[in-house]
Write a protein that holds these residues in place. Structure first.
Motif, short mmCIF file in Angstrom:
data_model
loop_
_atom_site.label_atom_id
_atom_site.label_comp_id
_atom_site.label_asym_id
_atom_site.label_seq_id
_atom_site.Cartn_x
_atom_site.Cartn_y
_atom_site.Cartn_z
N CYS A 197 0.56 -1.18 0.37
CA CYS A 197 0.14 -0.15 -0.17
C CYS A 197 0.63 1.78 -0.17
O CYS A 197 1.57 1.43 0.91
CB CYS A 197 -0.91 -0.15 1.17
N CYS A 200 0.39 3.50 3.82
CA CYS A 200 0.11 2.90 4.65
C CYS A 200 1.40 1.89 4.69
O CYS A 200 1.87 1.09 5.82
CB CYS A 200 -1.03 2.87 5.40
N VAL A 202 1.67 -1.06 3.96
CA VAL A 202 1.13 -2.78 4.55
C VAL A 202 1.48 -3.48 3.35
O VAL A 202 1.27 -3.14 2.26
CB VAL A 202 -0.51 -2.81 4.87
N CYS A 230 -4.61 0.19 0.02
CA CYS A 230 -5.94 -0.95 1.04
C CYS A 230 -7.01 -0.84 0.93
O CYS A 230 -7.03 0.78 0.97
CB CYS A 230 -4.78 -1.72 2.20
N CYS A 233 -7.49 2.79 3.44
CA CYS A 233 -6.21 3.85 3.01
C CYS A 233 -7.10 4.54 1.54
O CYS A 233 -7.48 5.68 1.70
CB CYS A 233 -4.84 3.08 2.47
ZN ZN Z 1 -3.05 1.21 3.11
#
Ligand code: ZN
Length: 419
Positions: A197, A200, A202, A230, A233
């Motif tokens: 992502c 963030c 991830v 993601c 987000c």
């Molecule tokens: Zn994210």
């Protein structure tokens, strides 16, 4: 329950078309008109002359570092599905062997000439662990060729075709859900943003293609306007641009095209080379992950698994087949071990006889309603049974309770699922 496939060889050992007509096969076997040549996958050889007319079978190979999917299709039908579990213990075993050898040299034994200086690495050399994987993959395809008249082999070599994507940032690839091009684009963006992502960081969660300048604010569908996000987000970002969302650097990052996109790894090059020399260069073709994904989801509508991927790889674009219930679980086996003695002063020989209480190592057996393979044997006491697909410990059971399912053949064990 569908009836299982029986593989048929001609009197000269050439593979013929498989059959599901069990009555016919049992009739042949009873009359001595055929003989069983292999228990798993069940294969018979005819003892009489027949006219040989076969239809070419295409094989799909989903290469992997731990599990390889192999499937064969012909005439819109799946005729073979297997999951091959590769060995992952090679480097550990090499280390162990090195230790044994060092130990032996330090002991009072005969003189051994130094051998390190006359070893040279040939072109195309692979590390032993990788070599084992490449060879097992090729062997798994050759097993299919010994059962079925294989005409074509498709191998997935990468996630997307670099040739088709010479300049994806400039050529205006359209991003549309469910189109082959959409899949190509998605794989490219996944690779470019390293499957994380952008907001963030991830990994390992479902990622969505995200427009840096939102479409609602006239952002384009170009690759330079796409990144990964993601679900949370993406929702939080909403109608904002990346800069407004607090990530101004992402816009600049998106303008840089992916360099040196998805090269074919050394192991896949080796697999291709070996398959080409076995089947002939024209019989072996390469496909890409985005095509597989498109075929599996859009055309066949199948969930992700190694065998379903292999089925999709075997198919032509637009070809429809239904996968079978039965999948062969194949596990690659070591041929032996290097330990010869144990005890404090290496005073005990530790090689076991080939058969203990009538059983060999790596035989597939049934006990207490479970099916596994023999990993450990004792003269007096319980045997250790492990699961074929995962190699995990199943049960400890005395040999009198065991029922044999299949013997190990040619360096691997084969088990059918569902049994
Ligand atoms: Zn994210």
């Amino acid at each position: 329950m569908e009836s299982s496939i029986i593989y048929v060889l001609s009197i000269s050992g050439q593979p013929l078309m498989p059959t599901t007509r069990h009555n016919k096969v049992w009739y042949w076997l009873r009359r001595g008109l055929a003989r069983v040549v292999r228990r798993e996958p069940f294969t018979i050889q005819l003892c009489f002359e027949t006219s040989i007319h076969t239809q070419p079978v295409s094989v799909g190979v989903d290469t992997g570092s731990k599990t390889v999917g192999v499937a064969a299709t012909t005439n819109g039908e799946v005729v073979y599905q297997a999951e091959v579990h590769l060995r992952t213990d090679i480097s550990e075993k090499m280390t162990q062997r090195r230790i044994y050898r060092r130990n032996r040299r330090a002991r009072k034994t005969r003189y051994r000439a130094a051998r390190f200086a006359n070893r040279r690495r040939q072109a195309g050399w692979l590390a032993p662990s990788l070599r084992s994987k490449a060879e097992a993959t090729v062997k798994a395809v050759r097993l299919v060729a010994s059962l079925l008249p294989v005409g074509k082999v498709n191998v997935e070599v990468g996630s997307f075709d670099t040739q088709k994507l010479q300049n994806p940032e400039i050529t205006n690839l359209q991003y549309q859900q469910g189109e082959l091009q959409g899949y190509l684009l998605r794989e490219y963006v996944l690779e470019k943003w390293q499957r994380t992502c952008a907001y963030c960081g991830v990994r390992g969660v479902p990622l969505e293609l995200e427009h840096i300048v939102p479409k609602s604010r006239w952002g384009s569908n170009r690759v330079s306007n796409l990144t990964l996000a993601c679900r949370p987000c993406n929702e939080r970002k909403g109608q904002k641009t990346a800069a407004e969302f607090g990530f101004p650097q992402i816009q600049a990052q998106a303008r840089v095209p992916l360099k040196d996109a998805a090269h074919v790894s050394a192991i896949k090059t080796s697999v291709l080379q070996q398959l080409r020399s076995f089947f002939g260069a024209t019989q072996v073709s390469v496909t890409y992950g985005y095509e597989t994904k498109y075929k599996r989801i859009q055309v066949l509508g199948l969930p992700k698994s190694h065998t379903n991927d292999a089925v999709a790889i075997a198919c032509e674009i637009g070809e429809r087949v239904t996968p079978r219930e039965e999948v062969y679980q194949i596990r690659c086996l070591p041929r032996g071990q290097y330990q010869r003695f144990n005890g404090h002063h290496s005073e005990h020989k530790c090689w076991a006889p080939r058969k203990v209480r009538g059983f060999k190592l790596s035989e597939v057996v049934k006990a207490k309603g479970m099916v596994g393979y023999i990993r450990g044997r004792r003269e007096k006491g319980a045997f250790l049974i492990k699961e074929v697909s995962s190699g995990k410990k199943l049960i400890q059971v005395v040999p009198s309770k065991l029922e044999r399912v299949a013997r190990p053949t040619q360096g691997w064990m084969i088990m059918r699922k569902p049994t």
